[in-house]
Write a protein that holds these residues in place. Structure first.
Motif, mmCIF file in Angstrom:
data_model
loop_
_atom_site.group_PDB
_atom_site.id
_atom_site.type_symbol
_atom_site.label_atom_id
_atom_site.label_comp_id
_atom_site.label_asym_id
_atom_site.label_seq_id
_atom_site.Cartn_x
_atom_site.Cartn_y
_atom_site.Cartn_z
ATOM 1 N N MET A 225 0.828 -1.201 0.000
ATOM 2 C CA MET A 225 0.000 0.000 0.000
ATOM 3 C C MET A 225 0.867 1.258 0.000
ATOM 4 N N LEU A 226 0.418 2.238 -0.799
ATOM 5 C CA LEU A 226 0.965 3.589 -0.789
ATOM 6 C C LEU A 226 -0.167 4.490 -0.325
ATOM 7 N N GLY A 227 0.027 5.166 0.810
ATOM 8 C CA GLY A 227 -1.063 5.897 1.451
ATOM 9 C C GLY A 227 -1.601 5.049 2.582
ATOM 10 N N ALA A 228 -2.864 5.252 2.930
ATOM 11 C CA ALA A 228 -3.481 4.461 4.004
ATOM 12 C C ALA A 228 -4.995 4.483 3.844
ATOM 13 N N ILE A 229 -5.641 3.459 4.352
ATOM 14 C CA ILE A 229 -7.098 3.389 4.311
ATOM 15 C C ILE A 229 -7.681 4.326 5.363
ATOM 16 N N TRP A 230 -7.083 4.335 6.545
ATOM 17 C CA TRP A 230 -7.531 5.167 7.656
ATOM 18 C C TRP A 230 -6.301 5.814 8.299
ATOM 19 N N GLY A 231 -6.504 6.832 9.075
ATOM 20 C CA GLY A 231 -5.419 7.411 9.863
ATOM 21 C C GLY A 231 -4.646 8.511 9.154
ATOM 22 N N ASP A 232 -3.526 8.863 9.765
ATOM 23 C CA ASP A 232 -2.743 10.018 9.333
ATOM 24 C C ASP A 232 -2.091 9.875 7.958
ATOM 25 N N ASN A 233 -1.811 8.674 7.506
ATOM 26 C CA ASN A 233 -1.081 8.493 6.241
ATOM 27 C C ASN A 233 -1.983 8.427 5.015
ATOM 28 N N ARG A 234 -3.299 8.500 5.208
ATOM 29 C CA ARG A 234 -4.169 8.489 4.031
ATOM 30 C C ARG A 234 -4.008 9.813 3.284
ATOM 31 N N TRP A 235 -4.265 9.761 1.990
ATOM 32 C CA TRP A 235 -4.068 10.947 1.154
ATOM 33 C C TRP A 235 -5.143 12.000 1.385
ATOM 34 N N SER A 236 -6.360 11.603 1.638
ATOM 35 C CA SER A 236 -7.495 12.526 1.796
ATOM 36 C C SER A 236 -7.557 13.533 0.648
ATOM 37 N N ASN A 237 -7.339 13.039 -0.555
ATOM 38 C CA ASN A 237 -7.285 13.891 -1.756
ATOM 39 C C ASN A 237 -8.703 14.126 -2.270
ATOM 40 N N GLU A 238 -9.214 15.331 -2.022
ATOM 41 C CA GLU A 238 -10.558 15.688 -2.470
ATOM 42 C C GLU A 238 -10.539 16.526 -3.748
ATOM 43 N N ASN A 239 -9.350 16.842 -4.243
ATOM 44 C CA ASN A 239 -9.223 17.738 -5.399
ATOM 45 C C ASN A 239 -9.128 17.033 -6.738
ATOM 46 N N HIS A 240 -8.870 15.749 -6.735
ATOM 47 C CA HIS A 240 -8.684 15.018 -7.993
ATOM 48 C C HIS A 240 -9.710 13.906 -8.137
ATOM 49 N N LEU B 273 6.142 -0.999 -10.376
ATOM 50 C CA LEU B 273 5.249 0.148 -10.503
ATOM 51 C C LEU B 273 6.047 1.427 -10.658
ATOM 52 N N ASP B 274 5.431 2.409 -11.309
ATOM 53 C CA ASP B 274 6.064 3.709 -11.465
ATOM 54 C C ASP B 274 4.993 4.752 -11.734
ATOM 55 N N ASP B 275 5.314 5.992 -11.437
ATOM 56 C CA ASP B 275 4.496 7.155 -11.813
ATOM 57 C C ASP B 275 3.035 7.030 -11.392
ATOM 58 N N ILE B 276 2.810 6.965 -10.092
ATOM 59 C CA ILE B 276 1.448 6.950 -9.544
ATOM 60 C C ILE B 276 1.053 8.393 -9.292
ATOM 61 N N ILE B 277 0.069 8.858 -10.060
ATOM 62 C CA ILE B 277 -0.276 10.281 -10.098
ATOM 63 C C ILE B 277 -1.792 10.452 -10.054
ATOM 64 N N THR B 278 -2.261 11.425 -9.274
ATOM 65 C CA THR B 278 -3.668 11.813 -9.333
ATOM 66 C C THR B 278 -3.756 13.184 -9.990
ATOM 67 N N PHE B 279 -4.888 13.422 -10.647
ATOM 68 C CA PHE B 279 -5.090 14.712 -11.312
ATOM 69 C C PHE B 279 -6.575 14.961 -11.508
#
Length: 169
Positions: A57-72, A163-169
């Motif tokens: 996993m990159l990020g987290a399901i819960w807790g401080d390490n989740r991305w919480s990305n609401e912009n993409h 894996l490479d280049d994991i990007i949100t947009f």
């Protein structure tokens, strides 16, 4: 509508594996490394274990390490897998938590519990570098009418490969 810059969560060029974790180590041999890839001519993340028995996993399901990305609403990643895999994007939606599961099969299998099951094509695990781009908001609404994406929290994968280049947009 405000346009937000893409976020590169992983391009491996820093030489480390910061942000990655092993969430399932059934084989006892799951390893995450940052290696040079001759085909890409750059650094990549290599995941090795016992096939889909192990999860990363990159990020987290819960807790401080989740991305919480609401912009993409979209995600893109490159991968080289010569075996079966399952990619899971952990998201929060208006109907609760969901995993959008991508696998090397033809066709989509729809919603089952909190899993939205989508095929990337039967040749997605043919051992060559491939780049996938997905509209997560569309994948959610196609599987579950009326449900909307709120946040993207993590990129998860079962299986051994690169894996490479994991990007949100």
């Amino acid at each position: 509508m405000m346009v937000h810059s893409p976020i590169v969560y992983e391009d491996a060029e820093d030489g480390n594996i910061d942000g990655w974790s092993i969430y399932e180590n059934n084989s006892g041999n799951a390893v995450i490394t940052n290696v040079e890839d001759a085909t890409r001519g750059s650094r990549v993340i290599e995941l090795s274990g016992q096939g889909r028995a192990d999860g990363y996993m990159l990020g987290a399901i819960w807790g401080d390490n989740r991305w919480s990305n609401e912009n993409h609403k979209r995600i893109k990643w490159s991968m080289n897998y010569g075996e079966s895999f399952r990619v899971y994007i952990s998201v929060r939606t208006t109907n609760g938590h969901r995993y959008i599961r991508y696998s090397p099969v033809d066709g989509n299998e729809g919603l089952s519990g909190e899993y939205i099951r989508i095929g990337l094509g039967a040749n997605a695990d043919d051992g060559t570098w491939r780049t996938f781009e997905r509209n997560l908001a569309q994948d959610i609404s196609d599987a579950e009418a009326g449900n909307e994406l709120l946040y993207i929290d993590a990129f998860m994968i079962r299986g051994s490969g690169r894996l490479d280049d994991i990007i949100t947009f």
